[in-house]
Design an enzyme around this catalytic site. Structure first.
Site, short mmCIF file in Angstrom:
data_model
loop_
_atom_site.label_atom_id
_atom_site.label_comp_id
_atom_site.label_asym_id
_atom_site.label_seq_id
_atom_site.Cartn_x
_atom_site.Cartn_y
_atom_site.Cartn_z
N VAL A 47 42.19 41.37 34.31
CA VAL A 47 42.57 40.38 35.32
C VAL A 47 41.92 39.03 34.99
O VAL A 47 42.59 37.99 34.98
CB VAL A 47 42.17 40.84 36.75
CG1 VAL A 47 42.56 39.77 37.76
CG2 VAL A 47 42.83 42.17 37.11
N ASP B 119 30.61 37.34 30.88
CA ASP B 119 30.88 38.78 30.80
C ASP B 119 30.12 39.30 29.59
O ASP B 119 30.44 38.97 28.45
CB ASP B 119 32.40 39.01 30.63
CG ASP B 119 32.76 40.50 30.65
OD1 ASP B 119 31.93 41.32 30.22
OD2 ASP B 119 33.88 40.81 31.09
N ALA C 166 38.55 40.73 43.72
CA ALA C 166 38.04 41.93 43.02
C ALA C 166 37.76 43.02 44.04
O ALA C 166 38.63 43.87 44.30
CB ALA C 166 36.80 41.58 42.22
N ARG C 167 36.59 43.00 44.65
CA ARG C 167 36.24 44.00 45.65
C ARG C 167 35.29 43.41 46.68
O ARG C 167 34.39 42.63 46.32
CB ARG C 167 35.52 45.19 45.01
CG ARG C 167 36.42 46.30 44.52
CD ARG C 167 37.26 46.90 45.66
NE ARG C 167 38.23 47.84 45.12
CZ ARG C 167 39.43 47.52 44.63
NH1 ARG C 167 39.86 46.26 44.65
NH2 ARG C 167 40.22 48.45 44.16
N GLU D 196 37.62 47.83 55.06
CA GLU D 196 39.08 47.76 54.98
C GLU D 196 39.71 48.98 55.62
O GLU D 196 39.27 50.09 55.31
CB GLU D 196 39.53 47.65 53.51
CG GLU D 196 39.17 46.31 52.89
CD GLU D 196 39.77 46.12 51.50
OE1 GLU D 196 40.68 46.87 51.11
OE2 GLU D 196 39.31 45.21 50.80
N HIS E 233 44.06 42.34 51.45
CA HIS E 233 44.11 43.12 50.20
C HIS E 233 45.54 43.18 49.65
O HIS E 233 46.15 44.24 49.55
CB HIS E 233 43.53 44.53 50.39
CG HIS E 233 43.10 45.16 49.10
ND1 HIS E 233 42.08 46.09 49.02
CD2 HIS E 233 43.55 45.01 47.82
CE1 HIS E 233 41.92 46.48 47.76
NE2 HIS E 233 42.81 45.84 47.01
#
Ligand code: NAI
Ligand code: HPV
Length: 613
Positions: free
Chosen positions: A171, A190, A253-254, A283, A307
């Protein structure tokens, strides 16, 4: 793919079409559902299943297909709640809602769709980037309530600004390419990213420990890491305070990669200018509880979506087909293409290994039923050596896990004492360790051995399974010290070419076999034929193998197929009485204990094993 790589249906032959139960407790696109419904399996689609209902339904299901809302906890994965479960499929990327470790311990395969919704997630990130920059959410909400607000909603441009991306995976890289297309300067962080790929996408990769540098410089920040222990709360108060007051942050992402309480404080106290948020620690967000997630979603400086990152028609078709295909493949004993808790093996590599997987599983099952049938618990304390000759030895595969898993599975499949667990590529090595089974592998690049694969093109090969006692026990007879089975893969088929000390026969390891060790004297074949005939058992083929050191295979016909009723020339006339041979009968019909007893009592028959493959 393979009908034998992973787990056969419970007590049903791999050749039939078994019916398993598949549960889908969340919305799933129609394409995959149609595929599942066209199979022999029973499909339950309850897209709004509560956790309580899930726990009560799970006991009878073999496959579970979920998205992000179902939490597959360790307790759901306990053997009393999900005793039959063999695959959990995540119709998406993130598997943080699945206790993968608990699944692995039980040999439950976890698969996902690593690519199906990547474009959707990246595009949604760009949508939030622009919406956050231009106050699209507030402007739209205002218009809906009749407000024409212009001066209050002056935004910023993204072109020429700097975007920081933490997590340059699938992503993250897509977002990077889109952002450079919008004229943005992109910085990436990263530790595992390839500098070449990053450079090719126009990303300046910041070295390890460069978080502070990145945070201070960016106008927009987006995180695209999975939620892991190491990424939870990665962006908290300290990090947010380092950012420009005009900076905006994005989370597709989360929930939890940003500390939500710190983010709320940063927005309220003006350390940053805005946020675009798609994912939350809670969620669905419970708005009536005024949780931090709810307060963030309501915040005027936040563009919030529920989401929706993967919610496009295209992405949902992709992930649905991806996981449903894998579930069907796993239920029929094949290999998944994207197992989260198994080593990655590419489909083309697996296709190459497939006949060897089948051969080794059958060799191992033959081993247990022929050699270890009287003492199945003696598998432990033995070392099994797999020697690969021919094509597999010339070009060794990147992973032989499917082959060793097939060995363990074959060894244990005919005995039920492996704690009720199915053996598969996920748990095979664990089960082997628990049972004290040691495995060695050797690659022998000898040209001689490939002769037995003549006519097989480059894809044939030979595998030797040798079993050795790791500790010599006093009462072990000599024959049990080392036991050998050799098998051959030709381009089309698999054969056993040597069983113990006997060679010269080439028989296909399938169906029901009677393996008789006898004195190589006249009259044996007739006597055996009489017994099986009397019991209405049909002989599919008969082969005789001789002691492999008796010259030329000595096997009475060197593997020539003999059919029931054919006149056969008995081998061994004039040879010493003590010389042994092996008779292998492929049979059809009900081979009872009585038949085996009768055969064993025939004169000159030393030993009979009934083998079902
Ligand atoms: N909102 C949505 O609907 C969707 C959300 N996602 C989320 O996006 C996440 C990323 O997806 P992919 O790009 O497919 O995963 P990926 O595995 O291809 O990429 C993740 C990247 O994060 C990097 N990473 C891991 N720890 C890091 C750290 N501490 N610092 C910096 N980089 C780190 C990895 O090296 C890897 O390159 C998924 O795990 C999922 O949670 C994915 C699809 C849709
Ligand atoms: O694939 C992912 O990781 C996602 O977050 C998508 O979630 P969803 O399947 O839309 O509930």
């Amino acid at each position: 793919m393979s009908p034998s790589a992973i787990t056969p249906p419970p007590s049903s032959p791999t050749t039939s079409s078994p019916t398993f139960k598949i549960l889908i407790p969340e919305p799933l696109s129609e394409e995959g559902l149609t595929l599942l419904r066209s199979s022999t399996h029973e499909v339950t689609y309850h897209p709004k299943t509560t956790p309580e209902t899930l726990a009560s339904l799970l006991p009878s299901y073999h496959a579970l297909i979920i998205r992000s809302e179902t939490k597959v906890t360790a307790s759901l994965l306990s053997p009393d709640i999900s005793p039959n479960l063999r695959v959990i499929a995540r119709a998406g990327v993130g598997v943080d809602n699945i206790n993968v470790e608990a699944a692995t311990k039980r040999g439950i395969i976890v698969v996902n769709s690593p690519h199906g919704n990547i474009a959707a997630a990246a595009e949604h990130t760009i949508a939030l980037l622009l919406a956050t920059a231009r106050n699209v959410g507030r402007a739209d909400a205002g218009m809906k309530t009749g407000k024409w607000e212009r001066s209050k909603l002056v935004g910023v441009e993204v072109g020429g600004k700097t975007l920081g991306i933490i997590g340059l995976g699938k992503v993250g890289m897509k977002v990077a390419r889109m952002a450079t297309g919008l004229g943005m300067k992109v910085l990436g962080l990263d530790p595992y990213a390839s500098p070449e790929i990053a450079r090719s996408a126009g990303v300046k990769l910041i070295g390890g420990g460069g978080m502070e540098e990145l945070l201070k410089e960016v106008d927009f920040l987006t995180v695209h890491t999975p939620l892991l222990a190491s990424t939870a709360d990665m962006i908290g108060e300290k990090e947010l305070r380092l950012m420009k007051r005009t900076a905006r942050v994005l989370n597709v992402a989360r929930g939890g990669v940003y500390n939500e309480a710190a983010l709320l404080k940063a927005l309220e106290e003006g350390w940053i200018a805005g946020a675009g948020i798609d994912v939350y620690t809670q969620e669905p967000v419970k708005f009536d509880e005024e949780s931090t997630a709810a307060r963030l979603a309501r915040h005027p400086k936040v563009v919030a979506t529920p989401h929706l990152g993967a919610s496009t028609v295209e992405a949902q078709e992709n992930v649905s087909m991806d996981v449903c295909t894998q579930v069907l493949e796993i239920l029929r004993g094949g290999m998944p293409t994207a197992a989260v808790n198994a080593p990655l093996i590419l489909p083309e590599e697996y296709r190459r290994l497939e006949p060897f997987v089948k051969l080794i599983e059958r060799m191992a099952s033959l081993y247990t039923q022929h050699f270890a049938r009287k003492k199945p618990n003696r598998l432990g304390g033995r070392r099994f050596e797999l020697t690969y000759h021919g094509a597999l030895a010339s070009v060794p595969p990147p992973s032989t896990r499917p082959l060793t898993a097939a060995l363990i599975k074959g060894l244990l499949s005919s005995i039920s004492s492996h704690a009720g667990r199915d053996v598969n590529i996920v748990n095979a090595s664990l089960i082997a360790r628990e049972r004290g089974i040691a495995i060695d592998e050797k690659f022998v690049r000898d040209n001689d051995t490939t002769t037995s694969t003549s006519g097989s093109g480059g894809e044939g090969g030979q595998v030797t399974l040798r079993s050795l006692l790791t500790s010599k026990e006093g009462n072990e007879d000599e024959q049990e010290q080392e036991q050998v089975i050799e098998g051959v893969v030709t381009s089309n088929d698999i054969f056993i070419s040597k069983l113990d000390r006997f060679a010269g026969a080439n028989f296909q390891p399938e169906g029901t076999l009677l393996v008789l060790r006898n004195y190589d004297r006249p009259g044996k074949i007739g006597g055996v034929g009489m017994v099986v005939g009397r019991h209405g058992i049909n002989i599919r083929f008969m082969q005789v193998a001789g002691l492999s050191n008796s010259g030329g295979g000595g096997g009475g016909g060197g593997g020539t197929k003999r059919r029931e009723g054919e006149e056969v020339r008995e081998k061994g006339k004039g040879e010493e009485d003590s010389k042994e041979a092996l008779m292998i009968l492929g049979v059809e019909g009900d081979v009872t204990e009585e038949v085996v007893r009768e055969l064993t009592s025939q004169e000159g028959i030393l030993d009979v094993s009934l083998v079902r493959l």
